[in-house]
Write a protein that holds these residues in place. Structure first.
Motif, PDB file in Angstrom:
ATOM      1  N   ALA A  64       0.828  -1.209   0.000  1.00  0.00           N
ATOM      2  CA  ALA A  64       0.000   0.000   0.000  1.00  0.00           C
ATOM      3  C   ALA A  64       0.860   1.256   0.000  1.00  0.00           C
ATOM      4  CB  ALA A  64      -0.932  -0.003   1.209  1.00  0.00           C
ATOM      5  N   ILE A  65       1.956   1.240   0.747  1.00  0.00           N
ATOM      6  CA  ILE A  65       2.861   2.387   0.769  1.00  0.00           C
ATOM      7  C   ILE A  65       3.513   2.573  -0.593  1.00  0.00           C
ATOM      8  CG2 ILE A  65       5.021   3.262   1.748  1.00  0.00           C
ATOM      9  CD1 ILE A  65       4.192   1.771   4.359  1.00  0.00           C
ATOM     10  N   ALA A  66       4.001   1.479  -1.167  1.00  0.00           N
ATOM     11  CA  ALA A  66       4.663   1.564  -2.475  1.00  0.00           C
ATOM     12  C   ALA A  66       3.708   2.086  -3.539  1.00  0.00           C
ATOM     13  CB  ALA A  66       5.203   0.194  -2.871  1.00  0.00           C
ATOM     14  N   GLU A  67       2.448   1.670  -3.479  1.00  0.00           N
ATOM     15  CA  GLU A  67       1.472   2.153  -4.460  1.00  0.00           C
ATOM     16  C   GLU A  67       1.189   3.638  -4.281  1.00  0.00           C
ATOM     17  OE1 GLU A  67      -3.210   2.247  -5.383  1.00  0.00           O
ATOM     18  OE2 GLU A  67      -2.515   0.687  -4.019  1.00  0.00           O
ATOM     19  N   ALA A  68       0.914   4.056  -3.055  1.00  0.00           N
ATOM     20  CA  ALA A  68       0.576   5.454  -2.803  1.00  0.00           C
ATOM     21  C   ALA A  68       1.699   6.390  -3.197  1.00  0.00           C
ATOM     22  CB  ALA A  68       0.223   5.642  -1.333  1.00  0.00           C
ATOM     23  N   CYS A  69       2.933   5.957  -2.970  1.00  0.00           N
ATOM     24  CA  CYS A  69       4.083   6.829  -3.222  1.00  0.00           C
ATOM     25  C   CYS A  69       4.489   6.884  -4.685  1.00  0.00           C
ATOM     26  CB  CYS A  69       5.249   6.416  -2.333  1.00  0.00           C
ATOM     27  SG  CYS A  69       4.954   6.796  -0.588  1.00  0.00           S
ATOM     28  N   TRP A 123       6.078  17.077  -2.552  1.00  0.00           N
ATOM     29  CA  TRP A 123       6.020  17.768  -1.262  1.00  0.00           C
ATOM     30  C   TRP A 123       6.680  17.021  -0.120  1.00  0.00           C
ATOM     31  CZ3 TRP A 123       5.201  22.283  -2.792  1.00  0.00           C
ATOM     32  CH2 TRP A 123       4.218  22.624  -3.727  1.00  0.00           C
ATOM     33  N   ILE A 124       7.030  15.750  -0.324  1.00  0.00           N
ATOM     34  CA  ILE A 124       7.543  14.933   0.779  1.00  0.00           C
ATOM     35  C   ILE A 124       8.921  14.399   0.425  1.00  0.00           C
ATOM     36  CG2 ILE A 124       7.118  12.842   2.148  1.00  0.00           C
ATOM     37  CD1 ILE A 124       4.155  13.325   1.764  1.00  0.00           C
ATOM     38  N   THR A 125       9.769  14.272   1.430  1.00  0.00           N
ATOM     39  CA  THR A 125      11.142  13.830   1.197  1.00  0.00           C
ATOM     40  C   THR A 125      11.218  12.307   1.117  1.00  0.00           C
ATOM     41  OG1 THR A 125      11.522  13.978   3.575  1.00  0.00           O
ATOM     42  CG2 THR A 125      12.221  15.851   2.241  1.00  0.00           C
ATOM     43  N   ILE A 126      10.679  11.772   0.040  1.00  0.00           N
ATOM     44  CA  ILE A 126      10.794  10.337  -0.235  1.00  0.00           C
ATOM     45  C   ILE A 126      11.743  10.146  -1.414  1.00  0.00           C
ATOM     46  CG2 ILE A 126       8.502   9.782   0.637  1.00  0.00           C
ATOM     47  CD1 ILE A 126       7.549   9.664  -2.312  1.00  0.00           C
ATOM     48  N   PRO A 127      12.341   8.959  -1.556  1.00  0.00           N
ATOM     49  CA  PRO A 127      13.136   8.678  -2.759  1.00  0.00           C
ATOM     50  C   PRO A 127      12.244   8.753  -4.001  1.00  0.00           C
ATOM     51  CG  PRO A 127      13.507   7.024  -1.057  1.00  0.00           C
ATOM     52  CD  PRO A 127      12.328   7.823  -0.604  1.00  0.00           C
ATOM     53  N   TRP A 128      12.847   9.114  -5.119  1.00  0.00           N
ATOM     54  CA  TRP A 128      12.094   9.169  -6.377  1.00  0.00           C
ATOM     55  C   TRP A 128      13.004   8.801  -7.537  1.00  0.00           C
ATOM     56  CZ3 TRP A 128       7.104   9.212  -7.164  1.00  0.00           C
ATOM     57  CH2 TRP A 128       6.614   9.480  -8.444  1.00  0.00           C
ATOM     58  N   PRO A 129      12.613   7.850  -8.388  1.00  0.00           N
ATOM     59  CA  PRO A 129      11.359   7.090  -8.323  1.00  0.00           C
ATOM     60  C   PRO A 129      11.293   6.206  -7.088  1.00  0.00           C
ATOM     61  CG  PRO A 129      12.812   6.160  -9.966  1.00  0.00           C
ATOM     62  CD  PRO A 129      13.459   7.432  -9.528  1.00  0.00           C
ATOM     63  N   TYR A 130      10.066   5.952  -6.639  1.00  0.00           N
ATOM     64  CA  TYR A 130       9.857   5.204  -5.408  1.00  0.00           C
ATOM     65  C   TYR A 130       9.636   3.739  -5.730  1.00  0.00           C
ATOM     66  CZ  TYR A 130       8.399   4.466  -0.558  1.00  0.00           C
ATOM     67  OH  TYR A 130       8.331   4.048   0.746  1.00  0.00           O
ATOM     68  N   ARG A 131      10.413   2.869  -5.066  1.00  0.00           N
ATOM     69  CA  ARG A 131      10.354   1.427  -5.328  1.00  0.00           C
ATOM     70  C   ARG A 131       9.852   0.671  -4.095  1.00  0.00           C
ATOM     71  NH1 ARG A 131      15.080   3.547  -7.509  1.00  0.00           N
ATOM     72  NH2 ARG A 131      15.288   3.270  -9.783  1.00  0.00           N
ATOM     73  N   ALA A 153       9.791   1.156   0.378  1.00  0.00           N
ATOM     74  CA  ALA A 153       8.744   0.906   1.362  1.00  0.00           C
ATOM     75  C   ALA A 153       9.210  -0.110   2.403  1.00  0.00           C
ATOM     76  CB  ALA A 153       7.473   0.411   0.672  1.00  0.00           C
ATOM     77  N   GLU A 154       9.950  -1.110   1.978  1.00  0.00           N
ATOM     78  CA  GLU A 154      10.474  -2.096   2.912  1.00  0.00           C
ATOM     79  C   GLU A 154      11.441  -1.439   3.907  1.00  0.00           C
ATOM     80  OE1 GLU A 154      12.236  -4.877   0.254  1.00  0.00           O
ATOM     81  OE2 GLU A 154      10.346  -5.924  -0.196  1.00  0.00           O
ATOM     82  N   GLU A 155      12.283  -0.540   3.411  1.00  0.00           N
ATOM     83  CA  GLU A 155      13.218   0.152   4.299  1.00  0.00           C
ATOM     84  C   GLU A 155      12.473   1.081   5.260  1.00  0.00           C
ATOM     85  OE1 GLU A 155      17.185   3.016   4.152  1.00  0.00           O
ATOM     86  OE2 GLU A 155      16.281   2.288   2.295  1.00  0.00           O
ATOM     87  N   PHE A 156      11.425   1.715   4.756  1.00  0.00           N
ATOM     88  CA  PHE A 156      10.619   2.584   5.613  1.00  0.00           C
ATOM     89  C   PHE A 156      10.041   1.799   6.787  1.00  0.00           C
ATOM     90  CE2 PHE A 156       6.231   4.268   6.378  1.00  0.00           C
ATOM     91  CZ  PHE A 156       6.602   5.421   7.053  1.00  0.00           C
ATOM     92  N   ILE A 157       9.460   0.639   6.509  1.00  0.00           N
ATOM     93  CA  ILE A 157       8.880  -0.183   7.568  1.00  0.00           C
ATOM     94  C   ILE A 157       9.965  -0.750   8.483  1.00  0.00           C
ATOM     95  CG2 ILE A 157       7.661  -2.349   8.053  1.00  0.00           C
ATOM     96  CD1 ILE A 157       5.797  -0.121   7.199  1.00  0.00           C
ATOM     97  N   GLU A 167      -9.806  -0.676  11.985  1.00  0.00           N
ATOM     98  CA  GLU A 167      -8.647  -0.976  12.833  1.00  0.00           C
ATOM     99  C   GLU A 167      -7.606  -1.816  12.101  1.00  0.00           C
ATOM    100  OE1 GLU A 167      -7.545  -2.602  17.315  1.00  0.00           O
ATOM    101  OE2 GLU A 167      -9.630  -2.585  16.627  1.00  0.00           O
ATOM    102  N   ARG A 168      -8.058  -2.740  11.266  1.00  0.00           N
ATOM    103  CA  ARG A 168      -7.132  -3.571  10.506  1.00  0.00           C
ATOM    104  C   ARG A 168      -7.322  -3.350   9.004  1.00  0.00           C
ATOM    105  NH1 ARG A 168      -8.660  -6.133  15.016  1.00  0.00           N
ATOM    106  NH2 ARG A 168      -7.023  -7.008  16.361  1.00  0.00           N
ATOM    107  N   GLY A 169      -7.739  -2.152   8.648  1.00  0.00           N
ATOM    108  CA  GLY A 169      -7.970  -1.828   7.251  1.00  0.00           C
ATOM    109  C   GLY A 169      -6.696  -1.476   6.513  1.00  0.00           C
ATOM    110  N   ARG A 170      -6.856  -1.143   5.249  1.00  0.00           N
ATOM    111  CA  ARG A 170      -5.736  -0.799   4.385  1.00  0.00           C
ATOM    112  C   ARG A 170      -5.111   0.532   4.810  1.00  0.00           C
ATOM    113  NH1 ARG A 170      -3.800  -2.166  -0.584  1.00  0.00           N
ATOM    114  NH2 ARG A 170      -2.915  -0.528  -1.908  1.00  0.00           N
ATOM    115  N   LEU A 171      -3.794   0.617   4.737  1.00  0.00           N
ATOM    116  CA  LEU A 171      -3.100   1.870   5.013  1.00  0.00           C
ATOM    117  C   LEU A 171      -3.446   2.886   3.932  1.00  0.00           C
ATOM    118  CD1 LEU A 171       0.540   2.480   6.112  1.00  0.00           C
ATOM    119  CD2 LEU A 171      -0.255   3.505   3.990  1.00  0.00           C
ATOM    120  N   LEU A 172      -3.925   4.062   4.359  1.00  0.00           N
ATOM    121  CA  LEU A 172      -4.286   5.137   3.433  1.00  0.00           C
ATOM    122  C   LEU A 172      -3.259   6.261   3.430  1.00  0.00           C
ATOM    123  CD1 LEU A 172      -8.084   5.460   4.335  1.00  0.00           C
ATOM    124  CD2 LEU A 172      -6.967   3.845   2.764  1.00  0.00           C
ATOM    125  N   GLY A 173      -2.431   6.311   4.442  1.00  0.00           N
ATOM    126  CA  GLY A 173      -1.420   7.353   4.572  1.00  0.00           C
ATOM    127  C   GLY A 173      -0.712   7.194   5.892  1.00  0.00           C
TER     128      GLY A 173
END
Length: 235
Positions: free
Chosen positions: A67-72, A80-88, A92-96, A117-123
């Motif tokens: 979900a993180i990899a898709e959103a990013c 607007w956010i300091t994430i790597p780009w392109p995002y792979r 997301a694995e390193e973030f977690i 409570e156990r739904g998909r990560l939206l952000g």
């Protein structure tokens, strides 16, 4: 709206901060929180889910990587956010595995935003502190484009600020917000939640090797939670 604790878990995504997180010594005191027994800990934050009955904030885990990899993949998040780009997916694995783990260990909690409570990560939403300055933190947040303009991030910021200021949470005195100039959507959220505009930092942030101007606002524990005035009209 107030946060409610829903139990404890065992067991470079931050939009505003480029500080490295370090562990620090623990000092614990017992307190009470909305009818639940909980520990207010100086030096780390106990992993716990916050909810208002509509959204849930809990620690992201390995099940959220896709979900993180898709959103990013969203170019606006990259703008607007300091994430790597392109995002792979490996990002997301390193973030977690690193950023989230180190953050919770160092009093810099990062929550996944969900509508169950156990739904998909939206952000995500986070509070980042600095070493030897544990009564102040910086808030950061992002949301999948499909779920914007639905009040979700607004609820997440309310829960996060409530927890940050509460003596049973992080006992913060100040929560700071900053965003690259032009991020009007983030500014609208900050203004709505009582953050008072404090100024422009010229070339104040690094964004993947490029210096950029950013806006700064903050809310103190004594400030009311409602909309803040005295923001520049063009922000």
């Amino acid at each position: 709206m107030r946060f409610e604790l829903v139990g404890e878990k065992r067991g470079y995504h931050h939009p505003n901060s480029t500080e490295r997180w370090t562990s620090r010594s623990l000092r614990t005191r017992k307190t009470r929180c909305r009818g639940h027994r909980c520990d207010a800990i100086i030096g780390r934050v106990e992993e716990q889910t916050l909810t208002d009955g509509t959204i849930w904030l809990g620690r992201p885990d390995a099940d959220d990587i896709d979900a993180i990899a898709e959103a990013c993949q969203d170019p606006e998040i990259a703008e607007w956010i300091t994430i790597p780009w392109p995002y792979r997916r490996t990002d997301a694995e390193e973030f977690i595995g690193t950023t989230v783990a180190d953050g919770w260990a160092a009093r810099c909690p990062i929550w996944a935003v969900r509508t169950a409570e156990r739904g998909r990560l939206l952000g995500t939403v986070s509070l980042g502190t600095r070493p030897r300055d544990e009564t102040a933190a910086e808030i950061g947040f992002w949301l999948h484009p499909e779920y914007r303009r639905k009040g979700i991030i607004s609820r997440a910021v309310t829960l996060t600020c409530d927890f940050g200021f509460d003596p049973a949470g992080m006992s913060l005195i100040r929560i700071q917000w900053r965003a690259f100039v032009g991020n009007h959507a983030s500014a609208a959220v900050a203004r709505k939640h009582g953050f008072r505009y404090e100024g422009l930092a010229r070339l104040g942030s690094d964004h993947r090797g490029t210096r950029r101007d950013h806006w700064v606002a903050a809310r103190l524990h004594t400030d009311p939670p409602g909309p803040a005035g005295e923001w520049p009209v063009d922000i």
